[in-house]
Motif scaffolding. Structure first.
Motif, PDB file in Angstrom:
ATOM      1  N   ALA A 263       0.826  -1.206   0.000  1.00 16.84           N
ATOM      2  CA  ALA A 263       0.000   0.000   0.000  1.00 16.84           C
ATOM      3  C   ALA A 263       0.862   1.258   0.000  1.00 16.84           C
ATOM      4  CB  ALA A 263      -0.927  -0.013   1.207  1.00 16.84           C
ATOM      5  N   ALA A 264       1.947   1.243   0.767  1.00 16.46           N
ATOM      6  CA  ALA A 264       2.835   2.409   0.816  1.00 16.46           C
ATOM      7  C   ALA A 264       3.485   2.661  -0.537  1.00 16.46           C
ATOM      8  CB  ALA A 264       3.898   2.206   1.891  1.00 16.46           C
ATOM      9  N   ILE A 265       3.900   1.597  -1.205  1.00 16.18           N
ATOM     10  CA  ILE A 265       4.533   1.762  -2.514  1.00 16.18           C
ATOM     11  C   ILE A 265       3.539   2.305  -3.531  1.00 16.18           C
ATOM     12  CG2 ILE A 265       5.536   0.490  -4.450  1.00 16.18           C
ATOM     13  CD1 ILE A 265       6.942  -1.273  -2.441  1.00 16.18           C
ATOM     14  N   LEU A 266       2.312   1.784  -3.507  1.00 13.77           N
ATOM     15  CA  LEU A 266       1.295   2.290  -4.430  1.00 13.77           C
ATOM     16  C   LEU A 266       1.010   3.772  -4.180  1.00 13.77           C
ATOM     17  CD1 LEU A 266      -1.271  -0.652  -4.528  1.00 13.77           C
ATOM     18  CD2 LEU A 266       0.345   0.020  -6.303  1.00 13.77           C
ATOM     19  N   ALA A 267       0.894   4.149  -2.903  1.00 10.58           N
ATOM     20  CA  ALA A 267       0.649   5.554  -2.579  1.00 10.58           C
ATOM     21  C   ALA A 267       1.826   6.425  -3.006  1.00 10.58           C
ATOM     22  CB  ALA A 267       0.381   5.703  -1.079  1.00 10.58           C
ATOM     23  N   PHE A 268       3.054   5.927  -2.800  1.00  8.63           N
ATOM     24  CA  PHE A 268       4.243   6.688  -3.187  1.00  8.63           C
ATOM     25  C   PHE A 268       4.297   6.895  -4.695  1.00  8.63           C
ATOM     26  CE2 PHE A 268       8.619   7.045  -4.572  1.00  8.63           C
ATOM     27  CZ  PHE A 268       9.167   7.971  -3.696  1.00  8.63           C
ATOM     28  N   VAL A 269       4.072   5.825  -5.452  1.00  7.61           N
ATOM     29  CA  VAL A 269       4.141   5.923  -6.913  1.00  7.61           C
ATOM     30  C   VAL A 269       3.049   6.844  -7.438  1.00  7.61           C
ATOM     31  CG1 VAL A 269       3.928   4.618  -9.056  1.00  7.61           C
ATOM     32  CG2 VAL A 269       5.259   3.685  -7.168  1.00  7.61           C
ATOM     33  N   ASN A 270       1.835   6.732  -6.900  1.00 11.12           N
ATOM     34  CA  ASN A 270       0.743   7.599  -7.353  1.00 11.12           C
ATOM     35  C   ASN A 270       1.064   9.067  -7.103  1.00 11.12           C
ATOM     36  OD1 ASN A 270      -0.811   5.425  -8.217  1.00 11.12           O
ATOM     37  ND2 ASN A 270      -1.895   5.233  -6.264  1.00 11.12           N
ATOM     38  N   ALA A 271       1.634   9.365  -5.941  1.00  9.18           N
ATOM     39  CA  ALA A 271       1.992  10.749  -5.637  1.00  9.18           C
ATOM     40  C   ALA A 271       3.170  11.217  -6.480  1.00  9.18           C
ATOM     41  CB  ALA A 271       2.314  10.895  -4.151  1.00  9.18           C
ATOM     42  N   TRP A 272       4.115  10.321  -6.746  1.00  7.77           N
ATOM     43  CA  TRP A 272       5.310  10.704  -7.494  1.00  7.77           C
ATOM     44  C   TRP A 272       4.986  11.075  -8.935  1.00  7.77           C
ATOM     45  CZ3 TRP A 272      10.269  11.643  -6.177  1.00  7.77           C
ATOM     46  CH2 TRP A 272      11.212  11.693  -7.202  1.00  7.77           C
ATOM     47  N   GLU A 273       4.073  10.337  -9.557  1.00 14.88           N
ATOM     48  CA  GLU A 273       3.817  10.542 -10.974  1.00 14.88           C
ATOM     49  C   GLU A 273       2.601  11.428 -11.256  1.00 14.88           C
ATOM     50  OE1 GLU A 273       3.209   6.651 -12.451  1.00 14.88           O
ATOM     51  OE2 GLU A 273       1.150   6.473 -11.693  1.00 14.88           O
ATOM     52  N   GLU A 274       1.883  11.887 -10.221  1.00  9.28           N
ATOM     53  CA  GLU A 274       0.694  12.692 -10.448  1.00  9.28           C
ATOM     54  C   GLU A 274       1.063  14.032 -11.075  1.00  9.28           C
ATOM     55  OE1 GLU A 274      -2.601  15.074 -10.425  1.00  9.28           O
ATOM     56  OE2 GLU A 274      -0.876  15.600  -9.186  1.00  9.28           O
ATOM     57  N   PHE A 275       0.263  14.480 -12.028  1.00  9.94           N
ATOM     58  CA  PHE A 275       0.600  15.678 -12.790  1.00  9.94           C
ATOM     59  C   PHE A 275      -0.461  16.770 -12.679  1.00  9.94           C
ATOM     60  CE2 PHE A 275       0.471  18.195 -16.696  1.00  9.94           C
ATOM     61  CZ  PHE A 275       1.782  18.626 -16.803  1.00  9.94           C
ATOM     62  N   LEU A 276      -1.738  16.396 -12.784  1.00  8.53           N
ATOM     63  CA  LEU A 276      -2.804  17.391 -12.928  1.00  8.53           C
ATOM     64  C   LEU A 276      -2.934  18.278 -11.694  1.00  8.53           C
ATOM     65  CD1 LEU A 276      -4.939  18.391 -14.863  1.00  8.53           C
ATOM     66  CD2 LEU A 276      -6.540  16.715 -13.914  1.00  8.53           C
TER      67      LEU A 276
ATOM     68  N   PRO B  15      14.111   7.082  -8.286  1.00  3.94           N
ATOM     69  CA  PRO B  15      13.543   6.836  -6.951  1.00  3.94           C
ATOM     70  C   PRO B  15      12.523   5.703  -6.923  1.00  3.94           C
ATOM     71  CG  PRO B  15      13.631   9.180  -7.410  1.00  3.94           C
ATOM     72  CD  PRO B  15      13.950   8.486  -8.697  1.00  3.94           C
ATOM     73  N   VAL B  16      11.661   5.641  -7.940  1.00  5.68           N
ATOM     74  CA  VAL B  16      10.654   4.580  -7.972  1.00  5.68           C
ATOM     75  C   VAL B  16      11.331   3.219  -8.081  1.00  5.68           C
ATOM     76  CG1 VAL B  16       8.694   3.651  -9.236  1.00  5.68           C
ATOM     77  CG2 VAL B  16       8.942   6.120  -8.970  1.00  5.68           C
TER      78      VAL B  16
ATOM     79  N   VAL C 115      11.130   0.170  -5.220  1.00  8.10           N
ATOM     80  CA  VAL C 115      10.658  -1.176  -5.554  1.00  8.10           C
ATOM     81  C   VAL C 115      11.719  -2.219  -5.232  1.00  8.10           C
ATOM     82  CG1 VAL C 115       9.949  -2.679  -7.448  1.00  8.10           C
ATOM     83  CG2 VAL C 115       9.050  -0.360  -7.307  1.00  8.10           C
ATOM     84  N   VAL C 116      12.987  -1.923  -5.555  1.00 14.85           N
ATOM     85  CA  VAL C 116      14.059  -2.887  -5.301  1.00 14.85           C
ATOM     86  C   VAL C 116      14.259  -3.102  -3.800  1.00 14.85           C
ATOM     87  CG1 VAL C 116      16.547  -3.258  -5.489  1.00 14.85           C
ATOM     88  CG2 VAL C 116      15.254  -2.481  -7.477  1.00 14.85           C
ATOM     89  N   ILE C 117      14.227  -2.008  -3.023  1.00 17.62           N
ATOM     90  CA  ILE C 117      14.474  -2.113  -1.585  1.00 17.62           C
ATOM     91  C   ILE C 117      13.377  -2.919  -0.888  1.00 17.62           C
ATOM     92  CG2 ILE C 117      14.601  -0.806   0.565  1.00 17.62           C
ATOM     93  CD1 ILE C 117      16.053   1.384  -0.938  1.00 17.62           C
ATOM     94  N   PHE C 118      12.126  -2.654  -1.255  1.00 15.27           N
ATOM     95  CA  PHE C 118      11.007  -3.273  -0.544  1.00 15.27           C
ATOM     96  C   PHE C 118      10.413  -4.464  -1.269  1.00 15.27           C
ATOM     97  CE2 PHE C 118      10.931   1.219   0.902  1.00 15.27           C
ATOM     98  CZ  PHE C 118      11.184   0.980   2.247  1.00 15.27           C
ATOM     99  N   GLN C 119      11.096  -4.967  -2.270  1.00 15.90           N
ATOM    100  CA  GLN C 119      10.550  -6.082  -3.040  1.00 15.90           C
ATOM    101  C   GLN C 119      10.327  -7.309  -2.159  1.00 15.90           C
ATOM    102  OE1 GLN C 119      13.081  -7.388  -6.208  1.00 15.90           O
ATOM    103  NE2 GLN C 119      11.525  -8.700  -7.128  1.00 15.90           N
ATOM    104  N   GLU C 120      11.317  -7.634  -1.332  1.00 14.97           N
ATOM    105  CA  GLU C 120      11.185  -8.820  -0.495  1.00 14.97           C
ATOM    106  C   GLU C 120      10.061  -8.663   0.517  1.00 14.97           C
ATOM    107  OE1 GLU C 120      14.858  -9.824   1.299  1.00 14.97           O
ATOM    108  OE2 GLU C 120      15.893 -10.228  -0.605  1.00 14.97           O
TER     109      GLU C 120
END
Length: 296
Positions: free
Chosen positions: A218-231, A273-274, A278-283
């Motif tokens: 959930a944290a990764i999804l929230a991070f990615v959504n915030a990182w790539e949001e544009f509008l 960063p993305v 993903v690599v750090i928290f993959q496991e």
């Protein structure tokens, strides 16, 4: 005691298995190429000088390999008297994404725990409302969000994006963690409370560690959504030094020019960063749901 022997496969079965493997690997290769080719193309473009991009026929590999585009983007080019504030945009994006994902996971985990554990009437309706909220198009929220942030005096501040990103991530994070919490046996919490833990302590010491894969996902999804949001970042932030990286990259475009090589270098840096997260928290994400649980 006799052991049943499996009959050997005939030639037709072997051929069928071989064809199935070829189809599976072929489909997997198509999916991988479809996902990786644009990234590879952007990376190779970032290593080309600007003048090489207009050559015909198109070349896939650079004739002249250069890191000049990265030097310009990162502000290390002495020939560029007015570099863009890339590092400021980078910090803004990291700070906003980290803070919004933290608050989203914190709030959604508490909501998910209440829905999963407490005897509340209408749980299905609550989850349906949560899922329905996430289906609203973002464009419909622009005007009310802008008016709200302007009335609160939060335009051109970090909170102008942290608050909306947190709220927008709550439905997905909540729905995801409800499923994880429901799979954790109640007996583990009851045993902890018998040993003297309060419900909050059992939540923190027992449930959260066992639900770590769901929490990190959930944290990764929230991070990615915030990182790539544009509008929202384009609408609610007008000061150049407060821009996020997604919006700042578009500022490299001039009125009569479109420096593809420079923009490609900035895009590669924005992907780092993305990829690191993903690599750090993959496991953690793919780890066992009940790792560390009580053995029977």
């Amino acid at each position: 005691m006799t052991v049943a022997m499996r009959a050997p496969m005939n030639a037709e079965q072997k051929n069928a298995n071989r064809r199935a493997r070829v189809l599976i690997w072929g489909a997997a290769l198509i999916v991988i190429l479809n996902g990786l080719f644009p990234l590879l193309w952007i990376f190779l473009t970032s290593l080309k000088p600007e003048g090489e991009l207009g050559r015909l026929p198109i070349t896939y590999l650079p004739h002249t390999w250069t890191l000049q585009n990265y030097a310009t983007v990162l502000g290390f080019d002495p020939t560029n008297p007015s570099p863009k504030p890339f590092w400021r945009w980078f910090f803004n994006s990291v700070f906003i994404a980290v803070m919004s994902s933290f608050f989203a996971v914190l709030v959604s985990s508490l909501v998910a725990y209440v829905v999963a554990r407490m005897n509340i009437k209408g749980k299905g309706a609550i989850l349906g409302i949560v899922a329905g909220v996430s289906m609203f198009p973002l464009i419909t929220l622009i005007v009310p969000l802008f008016q709200t942030m302007r009335a609160a005096g939060l335009l051109n501040t970090y909170f102008a994006l942290i608050i909306p990103y947190t709220v927008l991530s709550l439905p997905v994070c909540t729905l995801m963690m409800v499923g994880f919490f429901q799979q954790i046996p109640r007996d583990l919490e009851n045993a902890a409370m018998v040993d003297g833990c309060t419900r909050i302590q059992s939540l923190w010491k027992v449930v959260f560690p066992l639900a770590a894969p769901g929490v990190f996902t959930a944290a990764i999804l929230a991070f990615v959504n915030a990182w790539e949001e544009f509008l929202l970042a384009l609408t609610l932030i007008q000061r150049e030094d407060m821009r996020t990286l997604a919006v700042g990259i578009t500022l490299y475009q001039g009125e009569f020019s479109f420096p593809w090589a420079l923009i490609s270098a900035a895009l590669v840096m924005a992907m780092v960063p993305v990829a690191v997260v993903v690599v750090i928290f993959q496991e953690r994400v793919v780890g066992g749901l009940t790792a560390g649980g009580v053995k029977g």
